[in-house]
Design a protein around this motif. Structure first.
Motif, PDB file in Angstrom:
ATOM      1  N   UNK A 102       0.930  -1.225   0.159  1.00 34.71           N
ATOM      2  CA  UNK A 102       0.046   0.045  -0.209  1.00 34.71           C
ATOM      3  C   UNK A 102       0.875   1.126  -0.059  1.00 34.71           C
ATOM      4  N   UNK A 103       0.417   2.393  -0.420  1.00 37.31           N
ATOM      5  CA  UNK A 103       1.121   3.475  -0.411  1.00 37.31           C
ATOM      6  C   UNK A 103       0.831   4.497   0.840  1.00 37.31           C
ATOM      7  N   UNK A 104       1.938   4.934   1.391  1.00 35.22           N
ATOM      8  CA  UNK A 104       1.920   5.860   2.442  1.00 35.22           C
ATOM      9  C   UNK A 104       1.360   7.154   2.161  1.00 35.22           C
ATOM     10  N   UNK A 105       0.461   7.716   3.240  1.00 38.37           N
ATOM     11  CA  UNK A 105       0.274   8.896   2.852  1.00 38.37           C
ATOM     12  C   UNK A 105       1.084   9.908   3.310  1.00 38.37           C
ATOM     13  N   UNK A 106       1.007  11.170   2.974  1.00 37.40           N
ATOM     14  CA  UNK A 106       2.342  12.186   3.215  1.00 37.40           C
ATOM     15  C   UNK A 106       2.122  12.626   4.613  1.00 37.40           C
ATOM     16  N   UNK A 107       3.297  12.637   5.361  1.00 36.75           N
ATOM     17  CA  UNK A 107       3.135  13.335   6.682  1.00 36.75           C
ATOM     18  C   UNK A 107       3.706  14.819   6.602  1.00 36.75           C
ATOM     19  N   UNK A 108       3.585  15.443   7.647  1.00 39.64           N
ATOM     20  CA  UNK A 108       4.204  16.881   7.618  1.00 39.64           C
ATOM     21  C   UNK A 108       4.747  17.430   8.908  1.00 39.64           C
ATOM     22  N   UNK A 109       5.840  17.754   8.843  1.00 44.03           N
ATOM     23  CA  UNK A 109       6.668  18.257  10.342  1.00 44.03           C
ATOM     24  C   UNK A 109       6.598  19.720  10.636  1.00 44.03           C
ATOM     25  N   UNK A 110       6.889  19.889  11.695  1.00 46.06           N
ATOM     26  CA  UNK A 110       6.834  21.295  12.199  1.00 46.06           C
ATOM     27  C   UNK A 110       7.922  22.214  11.467  1.00 46.06           C
ATOM     28  N   UNK A 111       7.611  23.159  10.700  1.00 39.35           N
ATOM     29  CA  UNK A 111       8.653  23.788   9.919  1.00 39.35           C
ATOM     30  C   UNK A 111       9.775  24.699  10.794  1.00 39.35           C
ATOM     31  N   UNK A 112       9.422  24.844  12.005  1.00 41.65           N
ATOM     32  CA  UNK A 112      10.322  25.602  12.944  1.00 41.65           C
ATOM     33  C   UNK A 112      11.164  24.449  13.706  1.00 41.65           C
ATOM     34  N   UNK A 113      11.039  23.248  13.486  1.00 44.65           N
ATOM     35  CA  UNK A 113      11.873  22.177  13.866  1.00 44.65           C
ATOM     36  C   UNK A 113      12.735  21.249  12.998  1.00 44.65           C
ATOM     37  N   UNK A 114      12.188  21.226  11.727  1.00 44.39           N
ATOM     38  CA  UNK A 114      12.689  20.408  10.676  1.00 44.39           C
ATOM     39  C   UNK A 114      14.058  20.790  10.571  1.00 44.39           C
ATOM     40  N   UNK A 115      14.625  21.856  10.492  1.00 42.91           N
ATOM     41  CA  UNK A 115      16.073  21.923  10.040  1.00 42.91           C
ATOM     42  C   UNK A 115      17.064  21.284  11.210  1.00 42.91           C
ATOM     43  N   UNK A 116      16.430  21.510  12.357  1.00 38.86           N
ATOM     44  CA  UNK A 116      17.686  20.880  13.323  1.00 38.86           C
ATOM     45  C   UNK A 116      17.372  19.588  13.169  1.00 38.86           C
ATOM     46  N   UNK A 117      16.331  18.939  12.970  1.00 43.20           N
ATOM     47  CA  UNK A 117      15.928  17.473  12.678  1.00 43.20           C
ATOM     48  C   UNK A 117      16.846  17.042  11.553  1.00 43.20           C
ATOM     49  N   UNK A 118      16.850  17.793  10.436  1.00 41.33           N
ATOM     50  CA  UNK A 118      17.521  17.381   9.211  1.00 41.33           C
ATOM     51  C   UNK A 118      18.957  17.276   9.583  1.00 41.33           C
ATOM     52  N   UNK A 119      19.560  18.357  10.347  1.00 44.18           N
ATOM     53  CA  UNK A 119      20.796  18.199  10.559  1.00 44.18           C
ATOM     54  C   UNK A 119      21.304  16.665  11.412  1.00 44.18           C
ATOM     55  N   UNK A 120      20.609  16.632  12.398  1.00 40.83           N
ATOM     56  CA  UNK A 120      20.708  15.121  13.028  1.00 40.83           C
ATOM     57  C   UNK A 120      20.671  14.032  12.368  1.00 40.83           C
ATOM     58  N   UNK A 121      19.555  14.222  11.435  1.00 40.73           N
ATOM     59  CA  UNK A 121      19.121  12.705  10.741  1.00 40.73           C
ATOM     60  C   UNK A 121      20.153  12.416   9.761  1.00 40.73           C
ATOM     61  N   UNK A 122      20.771  13.626   8.960  1.00 37.41           N
ATOM     62  CA  UNK A 122      21.560  13.437   8.147  1.00 37.41           C
ATOM     63  C   UNK A 122      23.213  13.243   8.442  1.00 37.41           C
ATOM     64  N   UNK A 123      23.427  14.148   9.566  1.00 38.00           N
ATOM     65  CA  UNK A 123      24.809  13.940   9.983  1.00 38.00           C
ATOM     66  C   UNK A 123      24.930  13.621  11.200  1.00 38.00           C
TER      67      UNK A 123
END
Length: 204
Positions: A102-123
């Motif tokens: 089955x296809x997952x429906x899209x989620x949505x993150x809090x735009x004020x937190x996603x950049x910090x999350x991206x840095x940890x997730x990626x690096x």
């Protein structure tokens, strides 16, 4: 940091060596899924953020979690009881195949937190010796089903946060080699919150 990476790569090698994967029939799985759909939705996209989306999750990962509930390796009052009602190993594989298809429906993150999350997730986070989530779950969060590392992209933030905290406390302990417990133990609540907001909004 080097020690943490060694742990991650050792776990990857161990998991990649596993040769048994779910090989179910999605059509048969659909016919068995009525009970599951009450919480997880008919197509595996749950409406309650406390219950995980199963749609698009790896087939091998789903089968492992169901079998862990059946064996007691993973414990949840509702899911342990429901998984115990599955009649056979083959039915586990069929259910896993159905929801994986089955296809997952899209989620949505809090735009004020996603950049910090991206840095940890990626690096990762060197100061806390947290390794990059992307090393196991992939740069776009789709997971690695051959190693039974789950898809995170699009998942409910509430559910993801609960699982990270469960790994940190040791309440959830069905991760191979304590990989997730070791990583989550180094995360603060703020780290966890940022990461889940980022990965929820990831798309393939």
């Amino acid at each position: 940091m080097k020690k943490a990476l060694v742990v991650v790569f050792a776990g990857l090698a161990m998991m990649a060596s596993v040769s048994s994967f779910a090989k179910g029939d999605p059509a048969k799985g659909k016919s068995l899924s009525a009970t599951c759909s009450a919480c997880h939705g008919a197509d595996g996209n749950s409406s309650n953020p406390e219950w995980p989306k199963l749609a698009g999750q790896g087939e091998g990962y789903l089968a492992k979690q169901l079998n862990d509930y059946r064996s007691g390796a993973r414990v949840n009052a509702v899911m342990s009881a429901q998984a115990g009602l599955i009649a056979s190993d083959e039915d586990v594989e069929h259910l896993a195949a159905y929801f994986a298809s089955q296809k997952t429906t899209a989620g949505a993150g809090d735009k004020d937190k996603v950049e910090e999350g991206r840095l940890i997730y990626k690096g990762g986070k060197v100061s806390a010796k947290i390794t990059a989530c992307a090393a196991c779950h992939g740069p776009t969060g789709v997971g690695n089903d051959a190693a039974k590392f789950p898809r995170l992209a699009g998942q409910h933030t509430t559910y993801l946060l609960a699982q990270l905290k469960a790994f940190r406390s040791g309440e959830r302990a069905n991760d191979a080699g304590k990989m997730m417990r070791n990583i989550a133990s180094k995360m603060s609540d703020t780290d966890m919150d940022a990461i889940v907001e980022y990965v929820s909004g990831l798309k393939d």
